[in-house]
Design a protein around this motif. Structure first.
Motif, PDB file in Angstrom:
ATOM      1  N   CYS A  57      66.616  97.213 -96.501  1.00 42.50           N
ATOM      2  CA  CYS A  57      66.962  98.282 -95.555  1.00 42.50           C
ATOM      3  C   CYS A  57      65.848  98.438 -94.511  1.00 42.50           C
ATOM      4  CB  CYS A  57      67.106  99.624 -96.272  1.00 42.50           C
ATOM      5  SG  CYS A  57      68.313  99.623 -97.594  1.00 42.50           S
ATOM      6  N   GLY A  58      66.234  98.871 -93.342  1.00 39.63           N
ATOM      7  CA  GLY A  58      65.272  99.285 -92.314  1.00 39.63           C
ATOM      8  C   GLY A  58      64.284  98.191 -91.957  1.00 39.63           C
ATOM      9  N   THR A  59      63.021  98.565 -91.982  1.00 41.92           N
ATOM     10  CA  THR A  59      61.959  97.632 -91.617  1.00 41.92           C
ATOM     11  C   THR A  59      61.928  96.417 -92.542  1.00 41.92           C
ATOM     12  OG1 THR A  59      60.640  99.297 -90.519  1.00 41.92           O
ATOM     13  CG2 THR A  59      59.433  97.467 -91.501  1.00 41.92           C
ATOM     14  N   ALA A  60      62.191  96.643 -93.814  1.00 43.36           N
ATOM     15  CA  ALA A  60      62.189  95.526 -94.770  1.00 43.36           C
ATOM     16  C   ALA A  60      63.322  94.552 -94.434  1.00 43.36           C
ATOM     17  CB  ALA A  60      62.322  96.063 -96.193  1.00 43.36           C
ATOM     18  N   SER A 104      61.426  95.365-100.419  1.00 45.96           N
ATOM     19  CA  SER A 104      61.312  96.822-100.403  1.00 45.96           C
ATOM     20  C   SER A 104      59.864  97.257-100.589  1.00 45.96           C
ATOM     21  CB  SER A 104      62.172  97.415-101.531  1.00 45.96           C
ATOM     22  OG  SER A 104      61.990  98.814-101.601  1.00 45.96           O
ATOM     23  N   GLN A 105      59.351  97.971 -99.615  1.00 45.63           N
ATOM     24  CA  GLN A 105      57.989  98.485 -99.728  1.00 45.63           C
ATOM     25  C   GLN A 105      57.864  99.330-100.979  1.00 45.63           C
ATOM     26  OE1 GLN A 105      54.827 100.875 -99.946  1.00 45.63           O
ATOM     27  NE2 GLN A 105      56.595 102.003 -99.221  1.00 45.63           N
ATOM     28  N   SER A 106      58.707 100.361-101.082  1.00 43.09           N
ATOM     29  CA  SER A 106      58.588 101.331-102.183  1.00 43.09           C
ATOM     30  C   SER A 106      59.092 100.770-103.507  1.00 43.09           C
ATOM     31  CB  SER A 106      59.403 102.580-101.847  1.00 43.09           C
ATOM     32  OG  SER A 106      60.780 102.241-101.747  1.00 43.09           O
ATOM     33  N   THR A 109      64.211 102.095-103.117  1.00 41.66           N
ATOM     34  CA  THR A 109      65.316 102.383-102.206  1.00 41.66           C
ATOM     35  C   THR A 109      66.650 102.181-102.930  1.00 41.66           C
ATOM     36  OG1 THR A 109      63.952 101.777-100.343  1.00 41.66           O
ATOM     37  CG2 THR A 109      66.331 101.723 -99.977  1.00 41.66           C
ATOM     38  N   VAL A 155      55.372 107.602 -92.685  1.00 41.88           N
ATOM     39  CA  VAL A 155      56.784 107.294 -92.887  1.00 41.88           C
ATOM     40  C   VAL A 155      57.150 105.981 -92.196  1.00 41.88           C
ATOM     41  CG1 VAL A 155      59.129 108.048 -92.294  1.00 41.88           C
ATOM     42  CG2 VAL A 155      57.539 109.653 -93.367  1.00 41.88           C
ATOM     43  N   ALA A 156      56.622 105.773 -90.999  1.00 44.42           N
ATOM     44  CA  ALA A 156      56.909 104.528 -90.274  1.00 44.42           C
ATOM     45  C   ALA A 156      56.116 103.380 -90.893  1.00 44.42           C
ATOM     46  CB  ALA A 156      56.555 104.685 -88.809  1.00 44.42           C
ATOM     47  N   SER A 157      56.843 102.373 -91.298  1.00 38.66           N
ATOM     48  CA  SER A 157      56.221 101.248 -91.995  1.00 38.66           C
ATOM     49  C   SER A 157      55.531 100.293 -91.021  1.00 38.66           C
ATOM     50  CB  SER A 157      57.325 100.505 -92.753  1.00 38.66           C
ATOM     51  OG  SER A 157      56.784  99.475 -93.514  1.00 38.66           O
ATOM     52  N   LEU A 241      63.278  99.984 -83.660  1.00 37.11           N
ATOM     53  CA  LEU A 241      63.395 100.971 -84.749  1.00 37.11           C
ATOM     54  C   LEU A 241      62.173 101.890 -84.765  1.00 37.11           C
ATOM     55  CD1 LEU A 241      64.787 102.072 -87.346  1.00 37.11           C
ATOM     56  CD2 LEU A 241      63.538 100.343 -88.631  1.00 37.11           C
ATOM     57  N   LYS A 242      60.995 101.279 -84.669  1.00 41.65           N
ATOM     58  CA  LYS A 242      59.746 102.056 -84.703  1.00 41.65           C
ATOM     59  C   LYS A 242      59.731 103.072 -83.568  1.00 41.65           C
ATOM     60  CE  LYS A 242      58.369 101.103 -87.608  1.00 41.65           C
ATOM     61  NZ  LYS A 242      58.329 100.422 -88.878  1.00 41.65           N
ATOM     62  N   GLU A 245      62.326 105.953 -84.228  1.00 42.40           N
ATOM     63  CA  GLU A 245      62.018 106.910 -85.295  1.00 42.40           C
ATOM     64  C   GLU A 245      60.831 107.795 -84.945  1.00 42.40           C
ATOM     65  OE1 GLU A 245      60.695 105.515 -89.226  1.00 42.40           O
ATOM     66  OE2 GLU A 245      60.154 103.624 -88.314  1.00 42.40           O
TER      67      GLU A 245
HETATM   68  C1  F6R Z   1      60.912 102.346 -90.960  1.00 39.56           C
HETATM   69  C2  F6R Z   1      60.905 102.462 -92.412  1.00 39.56           C
HETATM   70  C3  F6R Z   1      62.219 102.339 -93.148  1.00 39.56           C
HETATM   71  C4  F6R Z   1      62.036 101.564 -94.461  1.00 39.56           C
HETATM   72  C5  F6R Z   1      63.327 101.571 -95.265  1.00 39.56           C
HETATM   73  C6  F6R Z   1      63.224 100.712 -96.518  1.00 39.56           C
HETATM   74  O1  F6R Z   1      59.635 102.465 -90.430  1.00 39.56           O
HETATM   75  O2  F6R Z   1      59.889 102.635 -93.013  1.00 39.56           O
HETATM   76  O3  F6R Z   1      63.188 101.739 -92.357  1.00 39.56           O
HETATM   77  O4  F6R Z   1      61.635 100.267 -94.144  1.00 39.56           O
HETATM   78  O5  F6R Z   1      63.673 102.871 -95.613  1.00 39.56           O
HETATM   79  O6  F6R Z   1      62.237 101.183 -97.374  1.00 39.56           O
HETATM   80  P1  F6R Z   1      61.663 100.296 -98.523  1.00 39.56           P
HETATM   81  O7  F6R Z   1      60.970  99.132 -97.904  1.00 39.56           O
HETATM   82  O8  F6R Z   1      60.731 101.181 -99.299  1.00 39.56           O
HETATM   83  O9  F6R Z   1      62.848  99.826 -99.350  1.00 39.56           O
END
Ligand code: F6R
Length: 365
Positions: A57-60, A104-106, A109, A155-157, A241-242, A245
């Motif tokens: 999702c998103g940045t990932a 996924s960073q976290s 998700t 919040v912004a990756s 996106l950056k 947001e």
């Molecule tokens: C944008 C941002 C989000 C995450 C997205 C996925 O700056 O941070 O788009 O990239 O919510 O999150 P993760 O990588 O944690 O699954």
């Protein structure tokens, strides 16, 4: 706690050289990429992979878009990239010879986790690229590559994205090596280029003032475009996106060649355009796309590689980024775009670290 910076985001932008170094870490030797401790697939199984799906999702997800180019180029395996919330519902073709890579960073998700479970249920092997050891995604995947970006608070990756790219390059190079698609000398070259990235990121960070000036100039606009082709388009999507947001300026990232099929109608006097032109094979084509928007009055910031002097004749401002091999350029190109979003946000008086309506970890579907 912010290490002398005004915001976590800026601290994390500046931590990228270290995040890249740490993610490369012990995975590279002088002449080989070694992922054997992390990835259970042996040579034969790697040779048998028929297709790869990036799901995130998103940045990932944007890292996965770069991954499509990188893995197809290096490992010659067909790659698709899907947004996790779409993947689950589109009946994708998944077999035992499909490798699903969730990014996924976290690692928490909800949609990414649900896609991972569905892929496993259908018999795929799942590899996770995540920044959090012991996260749900890390626990449930068959194989895990940790990005060693350190905690990402804003919040912004930012640093998570660049270290996801590094993990993807390592994976691509590892597959190429195990499939014997590259000679030992070619692998050595890729490794030495990867090792140089932290310095190149330091270099591009020095362009902060130029980016800041452009960010101030776009702050009064409500619409703008990012144009690029190929990998530059993938990075443009992340830059867009950056910017959205953080600064709440609407922007769209367009594959530059597609512009004249409709969107060119939106280009009018004064509209800011950010033109990304780092890929030599399509450089001339980008220059003509820039001429098209300039002819309609766009205010253009060009981003190109040192030595490409053609673009500055057409654009209003130009940022030169240090030369790296074509495939690696997203790691460098994204940096000015992160800074642009940061400074556009400040210029408009918003909260950098806590954009409205957004959460760091999205645990609802
Ligand atoms: C944008 C941002 C989000 C995450 C997205 C996925 O700056 O941070 O788009 O990239 O919510 O999150 P993760 O990588 O944690 O699954």
């Amino acid at each position: 706690e912010k290490g002398g910076y005004d915001h976590f985001m800026m601290k994390e932008i500046y931590e990228q050289p270290k995040a890249i170094r740490d993610t490369l870490g012990s995975r590279i030797k002088e002449e080989t990429v070694d992922l054997t401790n992390e990835i259970g697939l042996n040579k034969e199984e790697i040779n048998e992979i028929e297709r790869i799906h990036f799901v995130a999702c998103g940045t990932a997800y944007h890292a996965g878009l770069v991954g499509k180019y990188v893995i197809e180029d290096l490992a010659r395996i067909p790659v698709e990239c899907d947004v996790a919330s779409e993947y689950r519902y589109r009946n994708p073709i998944i077999t035992a010879k499909t490798l699903v890579i969730v990014v996924s960073q976290s690692g928490e998700t909800a949609d990414t986790l649900a896609a991972l479970r569905e892929a496993k249920r259908q018999g795929a092997r799942v590899l996770a690229i995540t920044n959090v050891v012991g996260s749900s995604v890390a626990r449930e995947a068959d194989d895990v590559m940790i990005t060693w970006a350190g905690p990402e608070i804003a919040v912004a990756s930012t640093k998570a994205y660049t270290s996801q790219l590094i993990a993807i390059y390592l994976l691509g190079a590892y597959f190429a090596q195990e499939k014997e698609l590259k000679t030992a000398a070619e692998i050595t070259t890729i490794i030495s280029e990867l090792k140089q990235l932290p310095e190149k990121v330091e270099e591009v960070l020095q362009q902060e003032e130029t980016v800041k000036a452009f960010a101030t100039s776009i702050a009064k606009h409500n619409n703008l475009f990012f144009l690029g082709r190929g990998l530059d388009n993938a990075v443009g999507l992340e830059g867009s996106l950056k910017l959205k947001e953080l600064s709440y300026i609407h922007s769209e990232a367009y594959a530059a060649g597609e512009l004249k099929h409709g969107t060119l109608a939106l280009i009018e006097e004064g509209i800011p355009v950010i033109a990304l032109a780092t890929q030599p094979a399509i450089y001339d084509k980008m220059v003509s796309n820039v001429e098209e928007v300039k002819a309609r009055g766009a205010h253009v910031l060009g981003l190109t590689t040192v030595g490409n002097n053609e673009l500055e004749k057409t654009v209003d401002e130009v940022i030169y980024i240090p030369a790296v091999s074509d495939l690696l350029s997203p790691v460098i190109t994204v940096i000015p775009l992160q800074l642009l979003a940061y400074y556009a946000c400040l210029a408009r008086g918003y909260d950098v670290d806590k954009p409205r309506n957004l959460a760091k970890s999205v645990t609802v579907e």
